[in-house]
Design a protein around this motif. Structure first.
Motif, PDB file in Angstrom:
ATOM      1  N   ARG A  28       0.069   4.596  10.199  1.00  0.00           N
ATOM      2  CA  ARG A  28       0.476   5.176   8.917  1.00  0.00           C
ATOM      3  C   ARG A  28       0.605   4.033   7.912  1.00  0.00           C
ATOM      4  NH1 ARG A  28       5.963   6.546   7.668  1.00  0.00           N
ATOM      5  NH2 ARG A  28       5.956   7.345   5.575  1.00  0.00           N
ATOM      6  N   TYR A  29      -0.381   3.921   7.036  1.00  0.00           N
ATOM      7  CA  TYR A  29      -0.393   2.895   5.998  1.00  0.00           C
ATOM      8  C   TYR A  29       0.324   3.463   4.771  1.00  0.00           C
ATOM      9  CZ  TYR A  29      -4.056   0.584   8.713  1.00  0.00           C
ATOM     10  OH  TYR A  29      -4.767  -0.044   9.713  1.00  0.00           O
ATOM     11  N   ARG A  30       1.291   2.712   4.258  1.00  0.00           N
ATOM     12  CA  ARG A  30       2.049   3.154   3.080  1.00  0.00           C
ATOM     13  C   ARG A  30       1.897   2.112   1.978  1.00  0.00           C
ATOM     14  NH1 ARG A  30       6.634   6.525   1.932  1.00  0.00           N
ATOM     15  NH2 ARG A  30       7.649   5.775   0.039  1.00  0.00           N
ATOM     16  N   VAL A  31       1.470   2.564   0.799  1.00  0.00           N
ATOM     17  CA  VAL A  31       1.313   1.709  -0.372  1.00  0.00           C
ATOM     18  C   VAL A  31       2.354   2.150  -1.392  1.00  0.00           C
ATOM     19  CG1 VAL A  31      -0.256   0.932  -2.192  1.00  0.00           C
ATOM     20  CG2 VAL A  31      -1.172   1.507   0.078  1.00  0.00           C
ATOM     21  N   ASP A  32       3.328   1.287  -1.671  1.00  0.00           N
ATOM     22  CA  ASP A  32       4.340   1.589  -2.676  1.00  0.00           C
ATOM     23  C   ASP A  32       3.939   0.974  -4.009  1.00  0.00           C
ATOM     24  OD1 ASP A  32       6.401   3.090  -1.252  1.00  0.00           O
ATOM     25  OD2 ASP A  32       6.618   1.277  -0.048  1.00  0.00           O
ATOM     26  N   GLY A  33       4.189   1.716  -5.095  1.00  0.00           N
ATOM     27  CA  GLY A  33       3.744   1.275  -6.413  1.00  0.00           C
ATOM     28  C   GLY A  33       2.269   1.605  -6.600  1.00  0.00           C
ATOM     29  N   ALA A  34       1.875   2.772  -6.120  1.00  0.00           N
ATOM     30  CA  ALA A  34       0.454   3.144  -6.067  1.00  0.00           C
ATOM     31  C   ALA A  34      -0.029   3.928  -7.281  1.00  0.00           C
ATOM     32  CB  ALA A  34       0.194   3.951  -4.793  1.00  0.00           C
ATOM     33  N   GLY A  35       0.687   3.853  -8.396  1.00  0.00           N
ATOM     34  CA  GLY A  35       0.287   4.605  -9.591  1.00  0.00           C
ATOM     35  C   GLY A  35      -1.113   4.287 -10.077  1.00  0.00           C
TER      36      GLY A  35
ATOM     37  N   ASP B  84     -22.614  -2.468  15.115  1.00  0.00           N
ATOM     38  CA  ASP B  84     -21.876  -1.211  15.134  1.00  0.00           C
ATOM     39  C   ASP B  84     -21.302  -0.996  16.518  1.00  0.00           C
ATOM     40  OD1 ASP B  84     -22.769  -0.874  12.562  1.00  0.00           O
ATOM     41  OD2 ASP B  84     -24.175   0.726  13.020  1.00  0.00           O
ATOM     42  N   ALA B  85     -20.058  -0.618  16.577  1.00  0.00           N
ATOM     43  CA  ALA B  85     -19.411  -0.317  17.860  1.00  0.00           C
ATOM     44  C   ALA B  85     -19.262   1.194  17.977  1.00  0.00           C
ATOM     45  CB  ALA B  85     -18.054  -1.002  17.953  1.00  0.00           C
ATOM     46  N   GLU B  86     -19.357   1.659  19.179  1.00  0.00           N
ATOM     47  CA  GLU B  86     -19.272   3.091  19.434  1.00  0.00           C
ATOM     48  C   GLU B  86     -17.825   3.568  19.363  1.00  0.00           C
ATOM     49  OE1 GLU B  86     -19.975   5.984  23.208  1.00  0.00           O
ATOM     50  OE2 GLU B  86     -21.471   4.422  22.875  1.00  0.00           O
ATOM     51  N   MET B  87     -17.649   4.751  18.816  1.00  0.00           N
ATOM     52  CA  MET B  87     -16.353   5.439  18.835  1.00  0.00           C
ATOM     53  C   MET B  87     -16.639   6.815  19.415  1.00  0.00           C
ATOM     54  SD  MET B  87     -13.472   4.060  16.989  1.00  0.00           S
ATOM     55  CE  MET B  87     -12.751   5.345  16.046  1.00  0.00           C
ATOM     56  N   THR B  88     -16.177   7.059  20.614  1.00  0.00           N
ATOM     57  CA  THR B  88     -16.456   8.344  21.249  1.00  0.00           C
ATOM     58  C   THR B  88     -15.711   9.485  20.571  1.00  0.00           C
ATOM     59  OG1 THR B  88     -14.754   7.884  22.884  1.00  0.00           O
ATOM     60  CG2 THR B  88     -17.010   7.344  23.493  1.00  0.00           C
ATOM     61  N   ILE B  89     -14.538   9.190  20.021  1.00  0.00           N
ATOM     62  CA  ILE B  89     -13.776  10.183  19.262  1.00  0.00           C
ATOM     63  C   ILE B  89     -13.526   9.604  17.877  1.00  0.00           C
ATOM     64  CG2 ILE B  89     -11.640  11.506  19.117  1.00  0.00           C
ATOM     65  CD1 ILE B  89     -11.427  11.225  22.181  1.00  0.00           C
ATOM     66  N   ALA B  90     -14.058  10.258  16.862  1.00  0.00           N
ATOM     67  CA  ALA B  90     -13.899   9.772  15.488  1.00  0.00           C
ATOM     68  C   ALA B  90     -12.437   9.852  15.061  1.00  0.00           C
ATOM     69  CB  ALA B  90     -14.754  10.601  14.539  1.00  0.00           C
ATOM     70  N   PRO B  91     -12.000   8.904  14.234  1.00  0.00           N
ATOM     71  CA  PRO B  91     -10.617   8.970  13.749  1.00  0.00           C
ATOM     72  C   PRO B  91     -10.433  10.121  12.772  1.00  0.00           C
ATOM     73  CG  PRO B  91     -11.790   7.167  12.707  1.00  0.00           C
ATOM     74  CD  PRO B  91     -12.716   7.746  13.729  1.00  0.00           C
ATOM     75  N   ALA B  92      -9.223  10.656  12.726  1.00  0.00           N
ATOM     76  CA  ALA B  92      -8.847  11.653  11.722  1.00  0.00           C
ATOM     77  C   ALA B  92      -8.048  10.910  10.655  1.00  0.00           C
ATOM     78  CB  ALA B  92      -8.020  12.756  12.355  1.00  0.00           C
ATOM     79  N   ILE B  93      -8.488  10.989   9.405  1.00  0.00           N
ATOM     80  CA  ILE B  93      -7.877  10.231   8.311  1.00  0.00           C
ATOM     81  C   ILE B  93      -7.426  11.201   7.222  1.00  0.00           C
ATOM     82  CG2 ILE B  93      -8.231   8.424   6.585  1.00  0.00           C
ATOM     83  CD1 ILE B  93     -10.607   7.464   8.432  1.00  0.00           C
ATOM     84  N   VAL B  94      -6.152  11.095   6.833  1.00  0.00           N
ATOM     85  CA  VAL B  94      -5.589  11.962   5.804  1.00  0.00           C
ATOM     86  C   VAL B  94      -4.830  11.090   4.814  1.00  0.00           C
ATOM     87  CG1 VAL B  94      -3.980  13.855   5.341  1.00  0.00           C
ATOM     88  CG2 VAL B  94      -5.366  13.884   7.431  1.00  0.00           C
TER      89      VAL B  94
ATOM     90  N   ALA C 298       4.144   6.529  -4.086  1.00  0.00           N
ATOM     91  CA  ALA C 298       3.544   5.952  -2.879  1.00  0.00           C
ATOM     92  C   ALA C 298       2.295   6.737  -2.488  1.00  0.00           C
ATOM     93  CB  ALA C 298       4.546   5.982  -1.729  1.00  0.00           C
ATOM     94  N   ALA C 299       1.375   6.043  -1.853  1.00  0.00           N
ATOM     95  CA  ALA C 299       0.211   6.675  -1.229  1.00  0.00           C
ATOM     96  C   ALA C 299       0.329   6.402   0.262  1.00  0.00           C
ATOM     97  CB  ALA C 299      -1.083   6.103  -1.779  1.00  0.00           C
ATOM     98  N   ILE C 300       0.123   7.421   1.063  1.00  0.00           N
ATOM     99  CA  ILE C 300       0.239   7.290   2.510  1.00  0.00           C
ATOM    100  C   ILE C 300      -1.061   7.738   3.145  1.00  0.00           C
ATOM    101  CG2 ILE C 300       1.459   8.092   4.561  1.00  0.00           C
ATOM    102  CD1 ILE C 300       3.922   8.421   2.644  1.00  0.00           C
ATOM    103  N   CYS C 301      -1.633   6.861   3.946  1.00  0.00           N
ATOM    104  CA  CYS C 301      -2.871   7.151   4.659  1.00  0.00           C
ATOM    105  C   CYS C 301      -2.556   7.176   6.149  1.00  0.00           C
ATOM    106  CB  CYS C 301      -3.941   6.107   4.353  1.00  0.00           C
ATOM    107  SG  CYS C 301      -5.543   6.484   5.113  1.00  0.00           S
ATOM    108  N   GLU C 302      -2.725   8.335   6.761  1.00  0.00           N
ATOM    109  CA  GLU C 302      -2.463   8.478   8.183  1.00  0.00           C
ATOM    110  C   GLU C 302      -3.781   8.505   8.940  1.00  0.00           C
ATOM    111  OE1 GLU C 302      -0.034  11.992   8.381  1.00  0.00           O
ATOM    112  OE2 GLU C 302       1.784  10.812   8.054  1.00  0.00           O
ATOM    113  N   VAL C 303      -3.830   7.729  10.013  1.00  0.00           N
ATOM    114  CA  VAL C 303      -5.035   7.609  10.832  1.00  0.00           C
ATOM    115  C   VAL C 303      -4.652   7.933  12.269  1.00  0.00           C
ATOM    116  CG1 VAL C 303      -6.896   6.081  11.587  1.00  0.00           C
ATOM    117  CG2 VAL C 303      -5.886   5.775   9.305  1.00  0.00           C
TER     118      VAL C 303
END
Length: 184
Positions: free
Chosen positions: A36-43, A101-111, A118-123
């Protein structure tokens, strides 16, 4: 199982404009690894347009969240997570050598979502990607609107910064030691 929340350091050669802090929460739950990436001051944060959740190169050219997993010896993998929902992963034999390129058998879910200033990016990733990893680097490329109202002002954030220009591939940036319990 939670590993913790880590504050990233802005590289002094690339100061942020409005962003106050970037942090990453790392949690292993069952067969998933949650970042969970959190960016504060993300205006003024520049976000890429939403896109299909597929592999794509050059994500680091705008706001992008990253993780590096070091293995025993000099090999490592790089993971790029775009707020657009695109992703990429690469394998290296040594510092910037043998990149492929490296293989990823299950792709990440990114929201991505906003919470006030704040902006929050969950992976969400398969915990299996930790197999063989002994250390990690958590990083972010943050693009903000410039004083002219256009994007293009970038700052580079990492757990640790090396000497010289920002370079997330340096093993000295992989400061998060992974306990055996974090492996699948």
């Amino acid at each position: 199982m939670a590993l913790g929340t880590f504050s990233l350091i802005c590289h002094p050669q690339t100061p942020a404009m409005g962003v106050k802090s970037v942090s990453v929460a790392w949690e292993a739950r069952g067969d998933a690894l949650m970042l969970r990436y959190r960016v504060d001051g993300a205006g003024g944060l520049v976000l890429p347009a939403p896109a299909a959740p597929e592999r794509h190169d050059d994500l680091w050219k705008t706001t992008c969240f990253e993780m590096f997993l070091g293995q025993a010896g000099t090999t490592y993998r790089e993971f790029n997570f775009s707020p657009s929902s695109r992703w990429a992963t690469y394998a290296f034999a040594d510092y910037r050598e043998g990149g492929r390129d490296a293989e990823m058998t299950i792709a990440p879910a990114i929201v991505i979502r906003r919470e006030g200033d704040a902006a929050i990016c969950e992976v969400r990733l398969s915990r299996a990607i930790l197999d063989g990893a002994v250390c990690a680097g958590l990083t972010a490329v943050i693009e903000e609107m410039g004083v002219d109202g256009k994007g293009g002002h970038k700052s580079y954030w990492a757990l640790a910064r090396g000497e010289g220009r920002p370079d997330f591939h340096k093993r000295s940036c992989f400061t998060l030691q992974l306990a055996a319990a974090e492996a699948p």
